[in-house]
Motif scaffolding. Structure first.
Motif, PDB file in Angstrom:
ATOM      1  N   LEU A  42       0.832  -1.208   0.000  1.00  0.00           N
ATOM      2  CA  LEU A  42       0.000   0.000   0.000  1.00  0.00           C
ATOM      3  C   LEU A  42       0.866   1.258   0.000  1.00  0.00           C
ATOM      4  CD1 LEU A  42      -3.078   0.625   0.147  1.00  0.00           C
ATOM      5  CD2 LEU A  42      -2.778   0.908   2.608  1.00  0.00           C
ATOM      6  N   GLY A  58       2.962   1.581  -3.188  1.00  0.00           N
ATOM      7  CA  GLY A  58       2.088   2.054  -4.257  1.00  0.00           C
ATOM      8  C   GLY A  58       1.918   3.563  -4.242  1.00  0.00           C
ATOM      9  N   TYR A  79      -2.429  -6.096  -4.025  1.00  0.00           N
ATOM     10  CA  TYR A  79      -1.579  -5.516  -5.071  1.00  0.00           C
ATOM     11  C   TYR A  79      -2.412  -5.063  -6.266  1.00  0.00           C
ATOM     12  CZ  TYR A  79       1.521  -5.287  -9.080  1.00  0.00           C
ATOM     13  OH  TYR A  79       2.172  -4.884 -10.213  1.00  0.00           O
ATOM     14  N   VAL A 105      -3.938  -1.836  -5.484  1.00  0.00           N
ATOM     15  CA  VAL A 105      -2.943  -0.758  -5.509  1.00  0.00           C
ATOM     16  C   VAL A 105      -2.614  -0.364  -6.940  1.00  0.00           C
ATOM     17  CG1 VAL A 105      -0.532  -0.237  -4.978  1.00  0.00           C
ATOM     18  CG2 VAL A 105      -1.959  -1.335  -3.264  1.00  0.00           C
ATOM     19  N   GLY A 127      -3.987   5.401   1.848  1.00  0.00           N
ATOM     20  CA  GLY A 127      -2.595   4.990   1.685  1.00  0.00           C
ATOM     21  C   GLY A 127      -1.626   6.111   1.988  1.00  0.00           C
TER      22      GLY A 127
END
Length: 659
Positions: free
Chosen positions: A278, A281, A330, A333, A487
């Motif tokens: 996270l 990203g 993922y 993200v 995030g």
């Protein structure tokens, strides 16, 4: 001023049970005024900042409003979800977070679990609960949950019921991933907070609360409160994000160390891996090198999980059944990067991969034909993963394959809706649309087709199977299907925890920059729901409220003494610099006087010896200088010398001529 109409239990019951249309319209009008006040209190248009913003009170009011039925409930849940996504972290929010968690888990266990079908409200409740537990875990890392053991005990029966309902959500990985995160977080909280016995140091602080966070040479694990050890992968991800924010030249070194810890992704306790993806990203939204490292990490992880050796261990008991959670996070993200990255090149790379522009159309056209190249994972972009998972999909495939494929299709439907009306992103949206059309035509797996239906239901498409009406709801602030700010909030908070001396850009500037990226200029207002366009006002607000408690008396005294010493040292340094400059000037003046005196002595001795007052190499006064070209030439002169006779030899000198 106290509002004239308050949301109480009696008002909620009256609104839900009344059959009188006039009375219902009157109550709905009054409730609408409360919704507007709640939006202002949550600061939805200003990312939780403003003069009249009070986030905890707004959360409580939104939970009360969510008890109403019909569109009031939908709008209240949308407001709560949007606020939980972008609100800053504040210690005063903890009581309300536990209240929201208990309310939402109660609704899930007592209402949603009893229904036969999946409802859109149920999806929103799970997403809200996910954000609540994500925030609780961040507060746990700061050591703030020690005094909330009673609140954790109240959640225990609901979490136990949620664990028993995993089979209900197994067919819907977009919901099941949130449920898995909630259960994994609660397990850590109960193990570290409820059933642990913290030791105290002589100063009365919990052991491990004050650690050496400034040590940049990270060795092993970083131990935080209640003995929890943060993985090196998470630590280096936060360090990489901080380097990107500061444009630090140490970024390449940090990413190199981060890549050396890629095996940490295979740890069964996958919560740190999820947070690391996270945060990395968030860095990848601004930096291409971070995006490449992120994609390489996931390529290594999926390749190692799907290797023949691990496939054999799957039948021996160690099946890596948890690995799909990391892959699904993922995919979420990389979807946010496609939508919210700083540049179009970053967004394009996240979708089609590195140097794959010419082959993207070829990939879309060859769905259903499996080649040997497709069996190898070469790229973890959206199209690269889609190509790999589609080639591996079967009825008895690894759950990582079909859940990953499900997540790709689900998020591509969401992206197609988010990008509608954005002319600058027409190329990307057309590519997504072509991919989805090929999947609809060629895919026969029911699990993948369900992903499209669920996504269409969330974005309130006319093909929504969960609503009776085919009319679309009005677009409201807070209507979001993806969490786009949490995030950055987590990365900013953990960077202050791990590296308190590192200063990044102010929160308002960062979020304003991200909001500008997400709000492109449009000529026409789109019909469907769009990405929210936030602006940040210049108000002193609670966005930057400190997450740590105020320092004690001795700490403040030490800081004040340090400032006084630094001030006196700077003053003394200035005085010394002035004295050095004065001494240097005096030395130069003394040297100049000595040179003048030496010159006078030399001239005096010259006058005594030569009786001249001119300086050396100086012509006397009155002497005319004749240029060489005007100088007369010497004529021939004949000289006669007499003969000279010596006794031994006779020498005769002839004529001498001079030219």
């Amino acid at each position: 001023m106290r509002p004239s109409f308050l949301i109480t239990r009696e008002v909620i019951l009256k609104f839900n049970r009344t059959q009188d249309l006039r009375e219902k319209e009157y109550l709905k009008k009054q409730i609408r005024t409360n919704i507007l006040r709640c939006k202002r209190r949550l600061g939805l248009k200003t990312l939780g900042s403003g003069k009249h913003v009070h986030v905890p009170a707004g959360w409580i009011e939104a939970i009360y409003l969510a008890q109403c039925k019909e569109d009031i409930q939908e709008e209240a849940l949308n407001m709560l979800y949007a606020s939980l996504d972008h609100a800053s972290f504040d210690y005063d929010q903890l009581h309300v977070l536990f209240f929201i968690a208990e309310s939402v888990l109660y609704r899930l266990c007592c209402d949603a679990f009893l229904t036969t079908y999946l409802y859109s409200v149920e999806i929103k409740l799970v997403k809200i609960c996910y954000l609540v537990f994500l925030r609780l875990f961040i507060f746990f890392l700061h050591g703030h949950l020690g005094s909330f053991k009673e609140h954790l005990l109240r959640l225990q029966p609901y979490l136990y019921a949620l664990a028993l309902s995993e089979d209900m959500y197994y067919r819907y990985p977009n919901i099941f991933s949130n449920v898995a995160f909630i259960l994994e977080t609660s397990e850590i909280l109960y193990e570290r907070v409820l059933f642990s016995r913290p030791t105290f140091d002589p100063n009365g602080n919990t052991e491990g609360h004050k650690n050496d966070r400034s040590n940049m040479k990270f060795q092993g694990y970083l131990q935080l409160n209640q003995g929890y050890e943060v993985s090196p992968l998470l630590w280096h991800s936060v360090a990489a994000w901080a380097c990107v924010q500061k444009n630090s030249p140490e970024l390449n070194k940090v990413l190199k160390h981060l890549n050396s810890h890629k095996t940490q992704l295979q740890k069964k306790c996958w919560l740190d891996s999820a947070l690391a993806l996270l945060i990395l990203g968030e860095a990848a939204k601004l930096n291409m090198v971070c995006l490449k490292v992120l994609m390489d990490l996931m390529r290594y992880f999926i390749s190692s999980i799907m290797s023949p050796q691990n496939q054999e261990e799957r039948y021996s008991g160690n099946d890596f059944s948890w690995a799909w959670n990391v892959v699904y996070i993922y995919i979420t993200v990389i979807t946010e990067i496609c939508l919210c990255a700083a540049t179009s090149y970053l967004r394009k790379t996240a979708f089609i991969g590195f140097c794959e522009c010419k082959t993207s159309n070829k990939k879309i056209s060859c769905l259903g034909t499996k080649s040997e190249d497709e069996l190898i994972l070469k790229d973890t972009s959206i199209l690269g993963l889609w190509k790999y998972f589609s080639s591996k999909l079967s009825k008895n495939c690894h759950n990582l394959v079909w859940t990953g494929y499900y997540g790709l299709v689900y998020n591509m439907v969401i992206m197609s809706s988010e990008l509608q009306g954005d002319e600058e992103q027409d190329g990307l949206r057309n590519l997504i649309w072509q991919t989805l059309q090929k999947i609809k035509l060629c895919e026969r797996d029911e699990r993948i087709l369900i992903a499209m239906k669920i996504a269409q239901a969330e974005i309130n498409d006319p093909t929504d199977p969960f609503t009776c009406s085919f009319t679309k709801c009005s677009t409201n602030v807070g209507d979001e299907t993806l969490s786009k700010y949490i995030g950055w909030r987590i990365a900013n908070t953990l960077s202050k925890l791990f590296f308190p001396s590192v200063d990044v850009l102010p929160v308002e500037k960062q979020l304003k920059k991200q909001a500008q990226i997400r709000s492109p200029k449009k000529k026409e207002e789109p019909v469907k729901k769009k990405v929210l366009h936030f602006t940040v006002r210049e108000h002193p607000s609670k966005v930057d409220l400190p997450l740590f408690p105020d320092p004690d008396y001795f700490t403040r005294a030490d800081e004040q003494l340090t400032r006084i010493i630094d001030h006196h040292w700077q003053e003394e340094l200035k005085i010394r610099q002035k004295e050095d400059a004065t001494c240097e000037a005096e030395e130069l003046e003394t040297k100049k006087l000595m040179e003048q005196n030496n010159f006078r002595e030399i001239m005096k001795k010259r006058e005594e010896k030569l009786h001249k007052k001119t300086k050396p190499y100086e012509l006397p006064l009155g002497t005319e200088v004749i240029p060489l070209e005007n100088k007369p030439k010497c004529e021939k002169i004949e000289v006669h010398m007499p003969e000279i006779h010596y006794k031994k030899d006779n020498y005769r000198l002839g004529k001498l001529y001079c030219d």
